[in-house]
Design a protein around this motif. Structure first.
Motif, PDB file in Angstrom:
ATOM      1  N   TYR A 171       0.789  -1.331   0.013  1.00  0.00           N
ATOM      2  CA  TYR A 171      -0.048   0.010  -0.065  1.00  0.00           C
ATOM      3  C   TYR A 171       0.940   1.351  -0.023  1.00  0.00           C
ATOM      4  CZ  TYR A 171      -3.269   3.712   1.553  1.00  0.00           C
ATOM      5  OH  TYR A 171      -3.893   4.773   1.695  1.00  0.00           O
ATOM      6  N   GLU A 223       2.875   2.494  -3.031  1.00  0.00           N
ATOM      7  CA  GLU A 223       1.811   2.661  -4.085  1.00  0.00           C
ATOM      8  C   GLU A 223       1.481   4.295  -3.678  1.00  0.00           C
ATOM      9  OE1 GLU A 223      -1.524   0.049  -4.624  1.00  0.00           O
ATOM     10  OE2 GLU A 223      -2.093   1.492  -6.441  1.00  0.00           O
ATOM     11  N   HIS A 224       1.164   4.505  -2.324  1.00  0.00           N
ATOM     12  CA  HIS A 224       0.657   5.752  -1.821  1.00  0.00           C
ATOM     13  C   HIS A 224       1.327   6.585  -1.131  1.00  0.00           C
ATOM     14  CE1 HIS A 224      -3.471   4.385  -3.492  1.00  0.00           C
ATOM     15  NE2 HIS A 224      -3.211   3.098  -2.961  1.00  0.00           N
ATOM     16  N   LEU A 248      -3.991   9.354   3.056  1.00  0.00           N
ATOM     17  CA  LEU A 248      -4.769   8.232   2.377  1.00  0.00           C
ATOM     18  C   LEU A 248      -4.964   6.943   3.407  1.00  0.00           C
ATOM     19  CD1 LEU A 248      -3.156   8.201  -1.120  1.00  0.00           C
ATOM     20  CD2 LEU A 248      -5.515   8.438  -0.504  1.00  0.00           C
ATOM     21  N   PRO A 275      -8.157   5.032   7.132  1.00  0.00           N
ATOM     22  CA  PRO A 275      -9.364   4.058   7.047  1.00  0.00           C
ATOM     23  C   PRO A 275     -10.464   4.349   7.684  1.00  0.00           C
ATOM     24  CG  PRO A 275      -7.410   2.484   6.818  1.00  0.00           C
ATOM     25  CD  PRO A 275      -7.046   3.966   7.272  1.00  0.00           C
ATOM     26  N   GLN A 286      -9.652  -2.546   4.023  1.00  0.00           N
ATOM     27  CA  GLN A 286      -9.667  -1.328   3.451  1.00  0.00           C
ATOM     28  C   GLN A 286      -8.481  -0.909   2.881  1.00  0.00           C
ATOM     29  OE1 GLN A 286     -12.260   1.688   5.826  1.00  0.00           O
ATOM     30  NE2 GLN A 286     -11.847   0.383   7.354  1.00  0.00           N
ATOM     31  N   LEU A 287      -7.496  -1.212   3.518  1.00  0.00           N
ATOM     32  CA  LEU A 287      -6.198  -0.967   2.816  1.00  0.00           C
ATOM     33  C   LEU A 287      -5.992  -1.710   1.602  1.00  0.00           C
ATOM     34  CD1 LEU A 287      -4.664   0.800   4.786  1.00  0.00           C
ATOM     35  CD2 LEU A 287      -2.848  -1.001   5.028  1.00  0.00           C
ATOM     36  N   ARG A 314      -8.397  -3.215  -0.539  1.00  0.00           N
ATOM     37  CA  ARG A 314      -9.319  -2.490  -1.570  1.00  0.00           C
ATOM     38  C   ARG A 314      -8.523  -1.229  -2.124  1.00  0.00           C
ATOM     39  NH1 ARG A 314     -14.801  -3.451  -0.667  1.00  0.00           N
ATOM     40  NH2 ARG A 314     -15.020  -2.222  -2.516  1.00  0.00           N
ATOM     41  N   GLN A 315      -7.671  -0.364  -1.728  1.00  0.00           N
ATOM     42  CA  GLN A 315      -6.939   0.510  -2.258  1.00  0.00           C
ATOM     43  C   GLN A 315      -5.468  -0.095  -2.697  1.00  0.00           C
ATOM     44  OE1 GLN A 315      -7.142   4.222  -0.242  1.00  0.00           O
ATOM     45  NE2 GLN A 315      -8.539   3.201   1.202  1.00  0.00           N
ATOM     46  N   THR A 316      -5.276  -1.165  -2.651  1.00  0.00           N
ATOM     47  CA  THR A 316      -3.882  -1.339  -3.246  1.00  0.00           C
ATOM     48  C   THR A 316      -3.695  -2.516  -4.358  1.00  0.00           C
ATOM     49  OG1 THR A 316      -3.232  -1.694  -0.867  1.00  0.00           O
ATOM     50  CG2 THR A 316      -1.693  -2.784  -2.446  1.00  0.00           C
ATOM     51  N   ASP A 317      -3.084  -2.013  -5.308  1.00  0.00           N
ATOM     52  CA  ASP A 317      -3.066  -2.564  -6.704  1.00  0.00           C
ATOM     53  C   ASP A 317      -2.199  -3.798  -6.571  1.00  0.00           C
ATOM     54  OD1 ASP A 317      -2.469  -3.397  -9.211  1.00  0.00           O
ATOM     55  OD2 ASP A 317      -1.388  -1.623 -10.034  1.00  0.00           O
TER      56      ASP A 317
END
Ligand SMILES: [Zn+2]
Length: 264
Positions: free
Chosen positions: A9, A12-13, A45, A48, A88-89, A91-94
């Protein structure tokens, strides 16, 4: 699996210009740990929704802690191994970022060769069986994480440095007051460890059971600059309650043995 997800995560962010260099030695971590415990959750970001324990329309995964953990920093979420935070993390991780981090951690080959295309949010927090890692693969990955030196296969890829600091703070906090507390409490005063527990679907006769669980504990000692790793597998048990205290006792026995060998 959750530490690996946090790294993915963050890679990426996360922000650039981290205060700790990627190759920061573990002994540099302790001063950060105190700061991280009292600081806000880091990147905007990484905030959550609070853990409410039970399934909601926003979070279809329940937390193991039914009353809910509330709002957590990343280190706190790791220390208590909050399912809703990490779901939740995920869901936002490629998934590609996740598989890249596995490479950085030296996890490869066999059933660990997970394809990004088949990686789901559930896979990234270990709720399905798409990614099967042997205990030794997990232990080695933590070794890479603690040392801060990416695997040779990773080539140009590297660690998000601040994420690693947050992770180590989480493993310290987990031992102080989280799921690894019973391991820490088995040690003499001022002998601090890093710890992470796990609870997986029980494997019996080659099949996974949902009704039963196996407990796991990973411990590293001493906290400031680990030289000893302990991994405990507790069939038909829980990580925090069953595996962690055994891990603490194993390290305590090691310390007593060393003391005897060294003489008075
Ligand atoms: Zn939770």
């Amino acid at each position: 699996m959750k530490p690996f997800l946090l790294l993915a995560y963050w890679s990426e962010h996360g922000r650039e210009g981290d205060p700790a260099s990627p190759r920061a030695a573990p002994y540099l971590i302790e001063p950060y740990a105190a700061t991280l415990r009292t600081s806000p959750p880091g990147p905007a970001l990484l905030a959550p929704e609070p853990c409410g324990g039970r399934v909601t329309p926003q979070c279809p995964v329940a937390c193991w802690y039914k009353p809910g953990h509330g709002r957590l920093t990343a280190s706190q979420a790791l220390a208590v191994s909050c399912n809703q935070y990490f779901y939740q993390l995920s869901r936002q991780t490629d998934p590609a970022a996740f598989t890249r981090i596995l490479t950085v951690l030296g996890v490869r080959g066999g059933s660990a060769r997970v394809q990004a295309a088949s990686t789901t949010p559930e896979t990234m927090i270990g709720l399905d069986d798409r990614l099967r890692l042997s205990p030794l693969q997990v232990l080695n990955a933590y070794g890479v994480l603690l040392s801060g030196h990416a695997s040779a296969e990773a080539k140009s890829a590297s660690f998000p440095a601040l994420a690693r600091v947050v992770l180590l703070a989480g493993l310290a906090l987990g031992a102080d007051e989280g799921t690894s507390a019973l391991a820490q409490q088995a040690l003499p005063p001022n002998h601090l460890l890093l710890g992470k527990t796990g609870t997986s679907p029980a494997l019996a006769g080659g099949r996974y059971s949902i009704a039963k669980t196996d407990g796991w504990f990973l411990g590293f000692y001493p906290r400031s600059e680990p030289v000893l790793a302990v991994m405990v597998y507790y069939p038909n048990g829980l990580g925090a309650k069953d595996a962690a205290p055994l891990g603490g006792r194993a390290i305590k026995l090691y310390l007593e043995t060393i003391r005897q060998t060294d003489g008075p």
